[in-house]
Design an enzyme around this catalytic site. Sequence first.
Site, PDB file in Angstrom:
ATOM      1  N   ASP A 191      -6.536   1.085   1.142  1.00  0.00           N
ATOM      2  CA  ASP A 191      -6.672   1.216   2.472  1.00  0.00           C
ATOM      3  C   ASP A 191      -7.885   0.609   2.944  1.00  0.00           C
ATOM      4  OD1 ASP A 191      -8.400   3.286   1.570  1.00  0.00           O
ATOM      5  OD2 ASP A 191      -7.539   4.974   2.869  1.00  0.00           O
ATOM      6  N   LYS A 240       0.929  -1.037   0.020  1.00  0.00           N
ATOM      7  CA  LYS A 240      -0.035   0.044   0.092  1.00  0.00           C
ATOM      8  C   LYS A 240       0.794   1.156   0.005  1.00  0.00           C
ATOM      9  CE  LYS A 240      -1.896   2.416   3.212  1.00  0.00           C
ATOM     10  NZ  LYS A 240      -2.144   2.906   4.723  1.00  0.00           N
TER      11      LYS A 240
END
Length: 243
Positions: free
Chosen positions: A168, A149
Site C-alpha cells: 500500500d 493488493k
Amino acid sequence: MTPAKKVAGKETKTNPGVKKKGGQKAADELAPNRIAEILRRLEAAYPNAECALHHRNAWELLVATILSAQCTDARVNMVTPELFRKYPTPKAMAEASLPAIEEEIRSTGFYRNKAKSISGAAKKIVEEFGGKVPNTMAELLTVPGAARKTANVVLGVAYHLAEGVVVDTHVLRLSNRLGLTKHSEPKKVEQDLMKIIPKDHWIQFSHELIHHGRQICIARKPRCVDCTLETLCHSGDKTWSSV
Ligand code: SF4
C-alpha cells in the site's frame, strides 16, 4: 551517547549511507543481516500488528479493503457495521441496488465506483464461487474491485496464505526509504520485497510497515528521532540522524 545531528538536506557527510551525489552508496542495503535486523526491530516495535479494518470473515474483509481506497481505515470501520447489518452476505449484497449500496458507503469517497465494485464482487462470488470468497490469487483477481493488493490482504489476513506482500502507500514509501527497492510501481516493489523478505514474514512485515508508516515514518516529515530503524536507515528523507 553519540552526538545527534539534525539532517538539513538530502545529503550529509555526517550521515553515512545516505546517497552521495553520483549514486554511490555507503552501505549494502540488501545485505541479509541488515534485512534480518530490520525485521527483528519491526517485530519488537509492533509485536501485535494486524489489519486495522474490522471484519468477521473474508467477505467483510474484501468489502472493507475495497472501501479503504483513498479513505482512512477509521472511516471504513464507521461505515461497515451498518452496511453488513443490512447486507450480511455476498448474496444479500448481490441483491441490493446500486443506489442502496452507494447510500451506505457515501462517506468513504468515490462511492459510485466502490458500490459498483462491491456489487460486482458480490455477484461474481455468488455466481461463480458458491457464495464463498475464493482463496487463490488467480481466482481473486477475477473478482471486481480486487486487484493484487486487495487480493493479498484477503489471502494474508483472512486465509493466512502468503502469496505475496501487500504494497500500500506506506509499504511503498518505507520500502524506498529503507532502500529495499528502487521502484515506485507497487507490482515491482512487491516483486523486490518477495525476493529479500523471507516468505514466513510476508504477511506480518506489511502490517508492521503500515503501522510504522502511520506512526513514525510518516510521509511529509518522518519522526526519525523516534524511529527504531534509524541507525539502519540511509534515506535522503531523514529529518534526524544519530551518526
Ligand atoms: S529513520 Fe526516518 S526515514 Fe528512516 S525509516 Fe525511520 S522514520 Fe523513516
